[in-house]
Design an enzyme around this catalytic site. Structure first.
Site, PDB file in Angstrom:
ATOM      1  N   PRO A 101       0.771  -1.233   0.000  1.00 20.87           N
ATOM      2  CA  PRO A 101       0.000   0.000   0.000  1.00 20.87           C
ATOM      3  C   PRO A 101       0.806   1.291   0.000  1.00 20.87           C
ATOM      4  O   PRO A 101       0.764   2.055   0.948  1.00 20.87           O
ATOM      5  CB  PRO A 101      -0.873  -0.109   1.265  1.00 20.87           C
ATOM      6  CG  PRO A 101      -0.150  -1.034   2.155  1.00 20.87           C
ATOM      7  CD  PRO A 101       0.765  -1.848   1.331  1.00 20.87           C
ATOM      8  N   GLU A 102       1.522   1.591  -1.070  1.00 23.08           N
ATOM      9  CA  GLU A 102       1.965   2.965  -1.287  1.00 23.08           C
ATOM     10  C   GLU A 102       0.956   3.563  -2.268  1.00 23.08           C
ATOM     11  O   GLU A 102      -0.042   2.915  -2.598  1.00 23.08           O
ATOM     12  CB  GLU A 102       3.411   2.991  -1.808  1.00 23.08           C
ATOM     13  CG  GLU A 102       4.383   2.391  -0.774  1.00 23.08           C
ATOM     14  CD  GLU A 102       5.858   2.708  -1.000  1.00 23.08           C
ATOM     15  OE1 GLU A 102       6.153   3.751  -1.590  1.00 23.08           O
ATOM     16  OE2 GLU A 102       6.702   1.906  -0.574  1.00 23.08           O
ATOM     17  N   LYS A 144      -2.180   8.163   0.040  1.00 22.80           N
ATOM     18  CA  LYS A 144      -2.414   6.793   0.495  1.00 22.80           C
ATOM     19  C   LYS A 144      -3.828   6.617   1.037  1.00 22.80           C
ATOM     20  O   LYS A 144      -4.114   5.623   1.693  1.00 22.80           O
ATOM     21  CB  LYS A 144      -1.381   6.416   1.563  1.00 22.80           C
ATOM     22  CG  LYS A 144       0.064   6.375   1.041  1.00 22.80           C
ATOM     23  CD  LYS A 144       1.049   6.179   2.170  1.00 22.80           C
ATOM     24  CE  LYS A 144       2.484   6.257   1.655  1.00 22.80           C
ATOM     25  NZ  LYS A 144       3.455   6.306   2.764  1.00 22.80           N
ATOM     26  N   ARG A 166      11.836   4.420  10.079  1.00 19.35           N
ATOM     27  CA  ARG A 166      11.763   3.434   9.005  1.00 19.35           C
ATOM     28  C   ARG A 166      13.168   3.156   8.530  1.00 19.35           C
ATOM     29  O   ARG A 166      14.028   4.038   8.551  1.00 19.35           O
ATOM     30  CB  ARG A 166      10.929   3.950   7.823  1.00 19.35           C
ATOM     31  CG  ARG A 166       9.648   4.646   8.227  1.00 19.35           C
ATOM     32  CD  ARG A 166       8.717   3.726   8.961  1.00 19.35           C
ATOM     33  NE  ARG A 166       8.302   2.626   8.126  1.00 19.35           N
ATOM     34  CZ  ARG A 166       7.290   2.694   7.275  1.00 19.35           C
ATOM     35  NH1 ARG A 166       6.605   3.781   7.166  1.00 19.35           N
ATOM     36  NH2 ARG A 166       6.968   1.656   6.543  1.00 19.35           N
TER      37      ARG A 166
END
Length: 264
Positions: free
Chosen positions: A2-3, A52, A251
């Site tokens: 899901p980008e 998104k 991240r």
DNA sequence: ATAATATGGTGAT
DNA sequence: TCACCCTATTATC
């Protein structure tokens, strides 16, 4: 998955499958019962992808969906099987049935919330009307790293950890370069590359960032695990040097120290 | 077979 | 900075 490309692909698919029909909305899992009941029987006009975020525009209201890390859709031709697992929302049309599982958010929204979201997000490379000047301006006056800025949804909407790594590699930029030291032409190139890569992502329903000319393989034949230059790789796809990793804004950033310049 | 890991954002601490 | 959401995929045994 899901980008931004995933979201826009789902919006396109769901519009094709479900729009202009009255839908049956249910929440088999039970956590969206009130919302489903509120819009049960409404007609879907269009599903929109914004960064998104997914926005389902009904004739009498909006549903906002954010997949987060775990959220997925499952789709069937009718008649669909009994819902399996924690199905938060089932959208049932005459031809297709779409189940939503594990989203970060699924809620009924009003127009004010839709407007606020659009205002909060930076330009989306998949939006034909997007204005990249807003992104240039924000980056040009920020001392934060370009790696952090590209992931900031208020700077640029739809980019996640994979596209961040790949965009920076293709631009030859270190993730640690401060935003205000990146030359304007490079910012323009980053934007255009994001547009190109995300469009490929929507078309093929997956992230592919390697240049077919560089590797001699057409886009549709690139094998899994060999579609990116640096993300999650041990060796650089271009120079075979070791890929460096470091946590950047919570991240893991991946980059090739030899192909991507270090900040001065 | 089972375990580890993830493309994200929020809200608490 | 961290827990959470709670799935699908990938890695490991």
């Amino acid at each position: 998955m899901p980008e931004g490309h995933t979201i826009h692909r789902r919006a396109r698919d769901h519009t094709r499958w479900l729009a202009q029909d009255e839908l049956v909305l249910t929440s088999p899992q039970g956590r969206f019962t009130a919302g489903a009941r509120h819009l049960d029987g409404a007609t879907l006009l269009q599903a929109h992808g914004i960064g998104k975020h997914l926005l389902y525009e009904f004739d009498r209201g909006w549903v906002h969906v954010h997949l987060g890390l775990f959220g997925r859709f499952r789709a069937w031709n009718t008649p669909a099987p009994t819902p399996r697992g924690a199905v938060r929302l089932r959208l049932q049309g005459p031809r297709k049935v779409v189940d939503l599982v594990g989203p970060t958010d699924c809620s009924v929204w009003d127009m004010d919330q839709v407007r606020a979201l659009k205002q909060r997000l930076g330009p989306d490379p998949l939006d034909p009307e997007a204005d990249p000047e807003r992104m240039y301006a924000k980056i040009a006056r920020s001392r934060r790293t370009i790696g952090a800025l590209l992931m900031d949804q208020s700077v640029l909407a739809g980019i996640g950890n994979v596209y961040r790594a790949e965009l920076l590699f293709r631009a030859g930029l270190s993730p640690f370069q401060p935003g205000n030291t990146v030359a304007q032409p490079l910012l323009e190139a980053l934007w255009q590359d994001a547009v190109d890569l995300l469009e490929i992502g929507v078309r093929y329903n997956r992230i592919i960032t390697m240049d077919p000319k560089e590797v001699g393989v057409p886009l549709h034949r690139m094998r899994r695990g060999d579609r990116v230059y640096v993300y999650k790789r041990k060796q650089c796809r271009r120079c075979h040097g070791r890929i460096a990793t470091q946590t950047l804004d919570a991240r893991v950033a991946y980059w090739c120290p030899s192909c991507q310049s270090e900040p001065a």
